[in-house]
Enzyme design. Structure first.
Site, PDB file in Angstrom:
ATOM      1  N   TYR A  58      -1.224  -6.315 -28.373  1.00 34.86           N
ATOM      2  CA  TYR A  58      -2.112  -5.318 -28.051  1.00 34.86           C
ATOM      3  C   TYR A  58      -1.867  -3.951 -27.995  1.00 34.86           C
ATOM      4  CZ  TYR A  58      -3.959  -9.404 -25.766  1.00 34.86           C
ATOM      5  OH  TYR A  58      -4.223 -10.801 -25.808  1.00 34.86           O
ATOM      6  N   ASP A  87     -14.168  17.261 -12.837  1.00 35.90           N
ATOM      7  CA  ASP A  87     -14.736  18.197 -13.644  1.00 35.90           C
ATOM      8  C   ASP A  87     -15.468  17.798 -14.813  1.00 35.90           C
ATOM      9  OD1 ASP A  87     -14.810  21.089 -14.607  1.00 35.90           O
ATOM     10  OD2 ASP A  87     -13.681  19.961 -16.368  1.00 35.90           O
ATOM     11  N   TRP A 127      20.032  13.304 -29.551  1.00 35.78           N
ATOM     12  CA  TRP A 127      18.679  13.481 -30.404  1.00 35.78           C
ATOM     13  C   TRP A 127      18.878  12.532 -31.760  1.00 35.78           C
ATOM     14  CZ3 TRP A 127      14.498  15.214 -28.192  1.00 35.78           C
ATOM     15  CH2 TRP A 127      14.875  15.917 -26.869  1.00 35.78           C
ATOM     16  N   GLU A 140     -18.991  17.486 -10.472  1.00 37.70           N
ATOM     17  CA  GLU A 140     -19.438  18.596 -11.107  1.00 37.70           C
ATOM     18  C   GLU A 140     -20.347  18.208 -12.239  1.00 37.70           C
ATOM     19  OE1 GLU A 140     -18.045  22.648 -13.658  1.00 37.70           O
ATOM     20  OE2 GLU A 140     -17.693  20.554 -14.363  1.00 37.70           O
TER      21      GLU A 140
END
Length: 699
Positions: A116, A354, A104, A409
């Site tokens: 970019y 959705d 870590w 939907e």
């Protein structure tokens, strides 16, 4: 004279230009001439779609290559044992990789800045050829923001995230198993009539816990197959940190939810469904994203933009979530690659998109009542960036897998949403017929049975755009959620707790509920669309409502489960509704009304409460009257000959009163009735739906 002719000439020239630019626009305008004034809108949309596609071709080598972003972005093991990492973080000052593999240390592995806003990192292999980042290791991307803040993030391309113990946030787990799942079965052929079982893995057990992919594969798939459904729509698969969001607040778009099991177990679920001939759709949420930043996309690079619009445009006030910047090149790469990932990696056969209404309009449908006026679907209120993305997504899906299915939907009723892109449409295969469940709930809440309007029921069930296919449903997960009620609960309410035993006599409430539950489903299935959907458990009248564990219910799982065992109990009446649903689906499989042209309705009699129509060579008759039965009732038909009853809601095996003799032959005669050349006389008991088939004509 010349001045008055000028606008007309100009309009004709504009129409001619639109017809020249959009290959099959003439066909769309032939189907619906009222769209002619908006030909310029279709032209602009199609040209923008084509320009974007051409730009992708020129700059990325085509959409095929562009949609494989997951092959380079994220973290990947190289052939030499090293590690290649890539991210898009345009607002970052520095990017690093950390995790178990380097104890870590946040800054020991810095990425190199590319053009970019892209960053890449190559870590060479260990000298002993052991894996630098073993399968199951925890990782984080470290972002140094422009303000100097150090942020720990999960890669947007992470393939597996999980939450340990009582941790609030998810951990990114490097998913690189030695043996990944190998698919054994080919995809089923595209169904001619789509019968969808809307499913949620987590609630699929009767136990008060989160069910697993394994449980669903072993216990629920066989039920779905037995019920005659040929498609499942998988909800809440894309990873979402908040379980009670029903899967609609996505945090990791490339990760299958770990709360149900591993990616390999989801692949096994899809593969097993395919072995049963069941098509599998994913409920894909590209309309918005969770606001989580620690374990979501939000603020990934330390800015409020990156994948989203900056400022108010990037927030959905009602959903408290972030909104994608669909015109951004890297956002397009991310979303199109996400579509391809689920198709290729997991073998899904298509998608239910959705929140399409929210995507299509800048107002997101909030506070809008769509009247059907065509001006509501064109002009500045339309978010054409999102619309072009949906066209690109449909183009990609149907190019990769021509048999794939896409469902929108959309509550607005936008014209051409389900028309081919070549006509200027958005390219979906189906749209959800969202007005139908609202109509049934309205009738049950606001009207006595004897006041039901037959014409209004027929209008709601048949009010759909010509040649744009609809998925009809009496109820979905929306109606099952806490705060609303399922049809069974609207019909029978508290008596479901006490009077569903076959050992007790029918009460008026239970009798009415069981009969209407079947009739509503049958008429919706047969008249409402070109596909049919049912939410898991509702087929047998699942009691109560659906409510996920949350603070407001003391984190209870009591209502976040499906009690399938109720249908297995011979002493309970749930089995009757289950049997009817199964036989209704199997009759459709045999006769194919969903793939047949729209029904011809010959009767909608208000006083008698009779609806009669023909579809796929079958004669459907419904008597919604609560008490009146009719002897020798004349019903029109187009076919001469002998008819037999092939489905009857009043049959004993469906909890009916067995008032119809299935051995009876009905003969139509050359007697015109209700604009049909022939007719027959039939006994129609009260609260009954029946289906007759002409046995002289092969189906």
């Amino acid at each position: 004279m010349a001045a008055s002719e000028a606008p007309a000439d100009s309009a004709e020239a504009a129409l001619a230009a639109a017809l020249a630019d959009v290959p099959e626009l003439a066909r769309l305008l032939e189907i619906d001439p009222y769209l002619k004034p908006f030909a310029g809108d279709f032209q602009r949309r199609y040209k923008r779609f084509n320009e974007t596609l051409n730009n992708i071709g020129e700059n990325e080598g085509g959409i095929d290559k562009f949609s494989r972003g997951y092959e380079s972005f994220g973290v990947h093991r190289c052939a030499d044992g090293g590690l290649y990492c890539k991210e898009w973080a345009p607002g970052a000052e520095g990017v690093f990789l950390t995790g178990d593999f380097n104890d870590w240390n946040p800054f020991s592995y810095p990425y190199k800045k590319l053009d970019y806003g892209k960053w890449e990192l190559y870590i060479p292999p260990k000298k002993n050829n052991s894996l630098l980042v073993p399968h199951g290791s925890k990782l984080k991307v470290v972002i140094r923001s422009k303000s100097g803040e150090i942020l720990y993030r999960i890669s947007p391309w992470a393939k597996y995230v999980t939450r340990e113990g009582d941790n609030v946030n998810y951990d990114w787990i490097h998913w690189d198993p030695e043996h990944s799942y190998k698919f054994k079965h080919s995809k089923p052929k595209k169904p001619r009539g789509l019968r969808i079982y809307e499913s949620h893995v987590g609630i699929s057990s009767y136990e008060g816990k989160i069910a697993s992919y394994k449980h669903f594969t072993c216990n629920v798939l066989p039920r779905i197959k037995d019920l005659g459904y040929n498609c499942i729509q998988m909800m809440a698969i894309m990873e979402h940190a908040y379980y009670a969001s029903f899967g609609y607040q996505i945090t990791s778009f490339f990760a299958a939810s770990s709360r149900y099991g591993t990616p390999e177990e989801l692949k096994e679920l899809v593969d097993t469904a395919h072995s049963m001939g069941i098509t599998v759709l994913l409920d894909v949420v590209h309309s918005h994203a969770s606001k989580n930043s620690e374990d979501g996309l939000n603020m990934f690079d330390g800015t409020d933009s990156c994948y989203f619009h900056s400022g108010p445009r990037g927030n959905h006030d009602l959903w408290d979530s972030r909104l994608f910047a669909y015109s951004n090149w890297e956002v397009l790469r991310f979303l199109l690659s996400n579509i391809r990932w689920w198709l290729e990696e997991y073998g899904f056969d298509g998608f239910r998109f959705d929140g399409v209404t929210s995507m299509l309009y800048h107002h997101h449908g909030m506070g809008q009542g769509f009247s059907g006026d065509y001006h509501e679907y064109f002009g500045l209120q339309v978010d054409e960036d999102a619309l072009i993305y949906l066209m690109l997504a449909n183009h990609l899906i149907h190019t990769l897998y021509p048999d794939s299915i896409t469902v929108a939907e959309d509550v607005s009723g936008m014209p051409a949403l389900c028309s081919p892109i070549s006509q200027g449409g958005v390219g979906f295969d189906y749209r959800l017929a969202m007005a139908i469940p609202d109509k049934w709930i309205q009738l049950l809440k606001e009207f006595k049975d004897e006041d039901w309007n037959m014409g209004n029921i027929v209008y709601t069930l048949t009010n759909r755009r010509y040649l744009e296919k609809c998925i009809a449903y009496a109820e979905s997960h929306d109606q099952a959620l806490v705060g609303d009620k399922t049809l069974a609960f609207w019909l029978m309410d508290a008596e479901m707790y006490t009077n569903m035993s076959v050992l007790t006599p029918f009460t008026p409430v239970i009798d009415r509920g069981i009969q209407l539950h079947k009739m509503i489903r049958l008429i919706t299935h047969a008249l409402g669309g070109e596909g049919y959907l049912n939410f898991m458990g509702n087929e047998f009248g699942h009691p109560e409502w659906l409510d996920f564990p949350r603070k407001g219910n003391n984190e209870s799982y009591h209502y976040a489960r499906r009690q399938f065992h109720l249908t297995d109990d011979d002493l309970l009446r749930y089995k009757f509704l289950n049997n009817f649903d199964r036989d209704m689906n199997k009759l459709e499989e045999r006769c194919g009304w969903l793939s047949a042209p729209q029904a011809y309705v010959s009767e909608k009699h208000e006083a008698n409460k009779i609806i009669a129509f023909e579809r796929a060579g079958l004669l459907f008759i419904f008597n919604f009257h609560p008490s009146k039965s009719y002897t020798d009732y004349r019903v029109g038909t187009t076919l001469p000959g002998k008819f037999k009853i092939v489905l009857d809601t009043d049959a004993a095996e469906y909890g009916g009163h067995q008032r119809l003799d299935h051995n009876t032959d009905f003969f139509s005669e050359d007697f015109k009735h209700n604009e049909r050349p022939c007719s027959l006389l039939v006994y129609i008991p009260s609260r009954v739906g029946l289906v007759l088939q002409n046995v002289d004509v092969p189906n």
